[in-house]
Design a protein around this motif. Structure first.
Motif, PDB file in Angstrom:
ATOM      1  N   MET A   1     -15.066  23.528  39.401  1.00  0.00           N
ATOM      2  CA  MET A   1     -14.134  24.299  38.614  1.00  0.00           C
ATOM      3  C   MET A   1     -12.888  23.501  38.311  1.00  0.00           C
ATOM      4  O   MET A   1     -12.269  23.667  37.304  1.00  0.00           O
ATOM      5  N   GLY A   2     -12.448  22.632  39.171  1.00  0.00           N
ATOM      6  CA  GLY A   2     -11.209  21.913  38.961  1.00  0.00           C
ATOM      7  C   GLY A   2     -10.096  22.527  39.774  1.00  0.00           C
ATOM      8  O   GLY A   2     -10.319  23.311  40.685  1.00  0.00           O
ATOM      9  N   GLU A   3      -8.875  22.144  39.432  1.00  0.00           N
ATOM     10  CA  GLU A   3      -7.717  22.623  40.182  1.00  0.00           C
ATOM     11  C   GLU A   3      -7.400  24.079  39.885  1.00  0.00           C
ATOM     12  O   GLU A   3      -7.639  24.571  38.794  1.00  0.00           O
ATOM     13  N   LEU A   4      -6.834  24.725  40.879  1.00  0.00           N
ATOM     14  CA  LEU A   4      -6.353  26.088  40.700  1.00  0.00           C
ATOM     15  C   LEU A   4      -4.962  26.043  40.086  1.00  0.00           C
ATOM     16  O   LEU A   4      -4.198  25.114  40.324  1.00  0.00           O
ATOM     17  N   TRP A   5      -4.631  27.054  39.309  1.00  0.00           N
ATOM     18  CA  TRP A   5      -3.321  27.171  38.681  1.00  0.00           C
ATOM     19  C   TRP A   5      -2.590  28.344  39.312  1.00  0.00           C
ATOM     20  O   TRP A   5      -2.974  29.497  39.082  1.00  0.00           O
ATOM     21  N   PRO A   6      -1.560  28.085  40.099  1.00  0.00           N
ATOM     22  CA  PRO A   6      -0.788  29.177  40.687  1.00  0.00           C
ATOM     23  C   PRO A   6      -0.125  30.025  39.602  1.00  0.00           C
ATOM     24  O   PRO A   6       0.333  29.515  38.587  1.00  0.00           O
ATOM     25  N   VAL A   7      -0.096  31.331  39.833  1.00  0.00           N
ATOM     26  CA  VAL A   7       0.503  32.281  38.894  1.00  0.00           C
ATOM     27  C   VAL A   7       1.585  33.063  39.642  1.00  0.00           C
ATOM     28  O   VAL A   7       1.266  33.903  40.475  1.00  0.00           O
ATOM     29  N   PRO A   8       2.855  32.791  39.348  1.00  0.00           N
ATOM     30  CA  PRO A   8       3.929  33.471  40.071  1.00  0.00           C
ATOM     31  C   PRO A   8       4.080  34.952  39.713  1.00  0.00           C
ATOM     32  O   PRO A   8       4.622  35.715  40.498  1.00  0.00           O
ATOM     33  N   ASP A   9       3.596  35.358  38.528  1.00  0.00           N
ATOM     34  CA  ASP A   9       3.724  36.750  38.095  1.00  0.00           C
ATOM     35  C   ASP A   9       2.432  37.175  37.398  1.00  0.00           C
ATOM     36  O   ASP A   9       2.189  36.833  36.242  1.00  0.00           O
ATOM     37  N   VAL A  10       1.595  37.920  38.124  1.00  0.00           N
ATOM     38  CA  VAL A  10       0.280  38.327  37.611  1.00  0.00           C
ATOM     39  C   VAL A  10       0.403  39.098  36.297  1.00  0.00           C
ATOM     40  O   VAL A  10      -0.334  38.839  35.344  1.00  0.00           O
ATOM     41  N   LEU A  11       1.311  40.064  36.236  1.00  0.00           N
ATOM     42  CA  LEU A  11       1.419  40.907  35.041  1.00  0.00           C
ATOM     43  C   LEU A  11       1.839  40.105  33.819  1.00  0.00           C
ATOM     44  O   LEU A  11       1.299  40.304  32.722  1.00  0.00           O
ATOM     45  N   ALA A  12       2.775  39.178  33.985  1.00  0.00           N
ATOM     46  CA  ALA A  12       3.194  38.339  32.851  1.00  0.00           C
ATOM     47  C   ALA A  12       2.040  37.450  32.392  1.00  0.00           C
ATOM     48  O   ALA A  12       1.830  37.262  31.191  1.00  0.00           O
ATOM     49  N   TYR A  13       1.288  36.920  33.338  1.00  0.00           N
ATOM     50  CA  TYR A  13       0.175  36.034  33.005  1.00  0.00           C
ATOM     51  C   TYR A  13      -0.916  36.779  32.232  1.00  0.00           C
ATOM     52  O   TYR A  13      -1.442  36.284  31.236  1.00  0.00           O
ATOM     53  N   LEU A  14      -1.282  37.976  32.688  1.00  0.00           N
ATOM     54  CA  LEU A  14      -2.391  38.703  32.081  1.00  0.00           C
ATOM     55  C   LEU A  14      -2.053  39.310  30.725  1.00  0.00           C
ATOM     56  O   LEU A  14      -2.946  39.531  29.907  1.00  0.00           O
ATOM     57  N   SER A  15      -0.797  39.580  30.476  1.00  0.00           N
ATOM     58  CA  SER A  15      -0.381  40.256  29.245  1.00  0.00           C
ATOM     59  C   SER A  15      -0.940  39.556  28.006  1.00  0.00           C
ATOM     60  O   SER A  15      -0.868  38.342  27.881  1.00  0.00           O
ATOM     61  N   GLY A  16      -1.540  40.339  27.119  1.00  0.00           N
ATOM     62  CA  GLY A  16      -2.094  39.793  25.882  1.00  0.00           C
ATOM     63  C   GLY A  16      -3.571  40.111  25.739  1.00  0.00           C
ATOM     64  O   GLY A  16      -4.104  41.003  26.393  1.00  0.00           O
ATOM     65  N   ARG A  17      -4.229  39.354  24.848  1.00  0.00           N
ATOM     66  CA  ARG A  17      -5.654  39.585  24.550  1.00  0.00           C
ATOM     67  C   ARG A  17      -6.480  38.401  25.028  1.00  0.00           C
ATOM     68  O   ARG A  17      -6.105  37.257  24.814  1.00  0.00           O
ATOM     69  N   TRP A  18      -7.623  38.734  25.641  1.00  0.00           N
ATOM     70  CA  TRP A  18      -8.514  37.730  26.208  1.00  0.00           C
ATOM     71  C   TRP A  18      -9.942  37.938  25.699  1.00  0.00           C
ATOM     72  O   TRP A  18     -10.437  39.056  25.706  1.00  0.00           O
ATOM     73  N   ARG A  19     -10.578  36.864  25.254  1.00  0.00           N
ATOM     74  CA  ARG A  19     -12.009  36.900  24.953  1.00  0.00           C
ATOM     75  C   ARG A  19     -12.725  37.000  26.302  1.00  0.00           C
ATOM     76  O   ARG A  19     -12.406  36.269  27.234  1.00  0.00           O
TER      77      ARG A  19
END
Length: 169
Positions: A1-19
């Motif tokens: 998979m490669g490196e993990l990307w830390p996400v300090p704010d889950v809600l900010a990261y997820l906001s938007g549209r995802w395929r």
């Protein structure tokens, strides 16, 4: 998979549209299915996000419309989320500060164990293993942001100096 990307704010990261692309494997009989669609994470007036997944699910050669709605409320710790079903029942917590999270959800006599991994500013994955007397499934879902350039990369950055974190799947 490669490196993990830390996400300090889950809600900010997820906001938007995802395929959204999901494979479903029935480990008991070998049957496989596929979901393809969009997941939109839209802000709620009371805080948090409403996740609406919609698309088409193909199982045993038959394709049908499919949808699911979840609520992502701010969690008890900063940057985390409390994930609930549309009717308000608890589902699981979500903390992606390390770029990876494991969650359990008992459902009747079956157990859902999910692993969430963030692979970059516009890509994340969930793998749910469902086991018990009623189900023996593996569900793998990949999410790709529809507009990767619209999301600042400061929300999730690759682990740089410290690569000693947990390995991905």
């Amino acid at each position: 998979m490669g490196e993990l990307w830390p996400v300090p704010d889950v809600l900010a990261y997820l906001s938007g549209r995802w395929r959204t692309e999901r494979t479903v494997r029935d480990l008991a009989n070998g049957a496989e299915g596929r979901f393809e669609g969009i997941t939109a994470f839209d802000a709620l007036a009371e805080g948090g996000l409403l996740s609406r997944e919609s698309g088409a699910f193909t199982w045993q050669g038959v394709t049908r419309p499919a949808e699911r709605t979840l609520r992502y409320a701010p969690g008890s710790a900063p940057g985390t989320a409390d994930v609930r079903f549309a009717d308000g029942r608890p589902f699981h917590g979500l903390d992606l500060a390390s770029g990876r999270h494991v969650a359990d959800h008992p459902c009747a006599a079956d157990l859902y164990r999910g692993e969430f991994t963030v692979q970059g500013p516009g890509r994340w994955r969930t793998v749910w293993r469902v086991g018990g007397p009623a189900k023996d499934l593996l569900l793998t879902t990949d999410y790709l942001r529809e507009t990767p350039d619209a999301r600042p990369t400061a929300e999730a950055s690759p682990r740089s100096a410290d690569s000693s974190g947990p390995p991905g799947p």
